[in-house]
Design a protein around this motif. Structure first.
Motif: not given
Ligand code: ZN
Ligand code: KG4
Length: 340
Positions: A114, A118, A142, A309
């Motif tokens: 993840h 980003h 984040s 996200d």
């Molecule tokens: Zn994230």
């Protein structure tokens, strides 16, 4: 298979948003997000509720993504998913769905980190928009992470700075909770802060070594500041909301940018990017652009929809993994903690 014909369906389910995206080469054909509003009233993400909502949302989200893209699932070349880091129950829903679909269609499975996603969002083909040149430094901010990452190539990324405790997004969200604003409070602090005075209230500057961060002290000082002032004036928050948000936001953003500046100067790098949900913050975006002019940096700021996200960032990472034939295994378990 050449770079010209790669079509991938990507699924993101690491936290509370169910995302599905379709990418053809580096162009996003669909980027669908089902947001979960149920968490608002709890003041934070409730993991069990998040996994249940993912289960309900995943099939319709994928369906809408394929229809929006105008792609039949038989024409997909691979299925990508977020393996981690994130909430285990949430990750499992997306991971299991992706594995089943790749088996059923008999096409490769691609796992994506993840946090890598980003950063990789910068390489989405957005009408030919310029992409960062290697090496560049990315400030990834984040709800779960605050990292300074030295990006040497698509797959060589070194974390040179990290938070010792809370993430920048948590510093926003926890302060918002103290201000009795709903979750996630980051966008609301941004909104109220726009009309406030950044110098009205002072917060301590965290003193942390190297390129690392810490936000827990700032959060605690914010809590004491609000409690003390509320005792003297029960309407303190409502009467000063804009100035409180502007001053607190200024403290977070100055801290983020001071470390970024230090890293860029020490390493002699002028290609600078930001990524992650907090990179949607308008004050951070403005201050970074001003700093870039002074420092002669070239800055890369993602489109809003690629900051928080989303599955498009998973899709673009998978695109580059597909070119490298870096395929995943059905046996690979989801990982709540995962470094890259
Ligand atoms: Zn994230
Ligand atoms: O990247 P993200 O969507 O999810 C994680 O991977 O954590 O980031 C979510 C975080 C939340 O803490 C949210 O409050 C923060 O990003 N955020 C913002 C803004 N938009 C989202 N924080 C400050 N200002 C914003 N405009």
């Amino acid at each position: 298979m050449s770079d010209e014909t790669i079509t991938i369906l990507a699924i993101e389910s690491s936290c509370d948003d169910t995302g599905a995206a379709v990418i053809h080469n580096r162009k996003i054909l669909a980027n669908i997000i089902a947001r979960q509003e149920i968490h608002e009233k709890y003041g934070g993400v409730v993991p069990e509720l998040a996994s249940r909502a993912h289960q309900q949302n995943i099939i319709p989200t994928v369906d809408v993504a394929l229809k929006t893209a105008g792609i039949a699932k038989e024409n997909l070349d691979a299925i990508a998913y977020t393996r981690g880091p994130g909430l285990m129950g949430s990750l499992l829903v997306g991971g299991t769905f992706a594995k089943a679909l790749s088996l059923a269609l008999n096409i490769p499975l691609i796992e994506v980190n993840h946090m890598h996603g980003h950063i990789m969002a910068h390489f989405i083909d957005d009408n030919g928009k310029k992409t960062p040149e290697f090496p560049f430094i990315c400030l990834t901010v984040s709800g779960g992470h605050t990292q300074l990452v030295l990006c040497k190539s698509y797959f060589e990324m070194e974390i040179i700075g990290d938070t010792n405790d809370d993430a920048a997004g948590e510093a926003f969200d926890k302060a918002a909770k103290i201000l009795e604003l709903p979750y996630p409070g980051g966008p609301l602090i941004d909104k109220y802060g726009k009309d406030g005075d950044i110098h009205k209230f002072q917060f301590p500057k965290p003193q942390i070594a190297d390129y690392n961060y810490s936000f827990s002290g700032l959060k605690t000082s914010f809590l004491y500041f609000i409690e003390k002032n509320k005792k003297a004036n029960p309407n303190f928050i409502t009467e000063n909301l804009n100035d409180i948000c502007a001053s607190y936001q200024h403290a977070i953003v100055s801290f983020l940018l001071n470390k970024l500046k230090k890293a860029a100067n020490d390493l002699g790098i002028k290609q600078i990017a930001i990524a992650g949900g907090v990179s949607a913050n308008s004050y951070l975006r403005n201050e970074l652009s001003l700093l870039a002019q002074k420092e002669n940096w070239e800055v890369y700021i993602p489109k809003f929809e690629y900051c928080t996200d989303n599955a498009a960032m998973i899709a673009i990472t998978a695109h580059y993994k597909f070119i490298n034939k870096d395929f995943s295994n059905q046996k690979n378990a989801s990982l709540a903690r995962m470094s890259f």
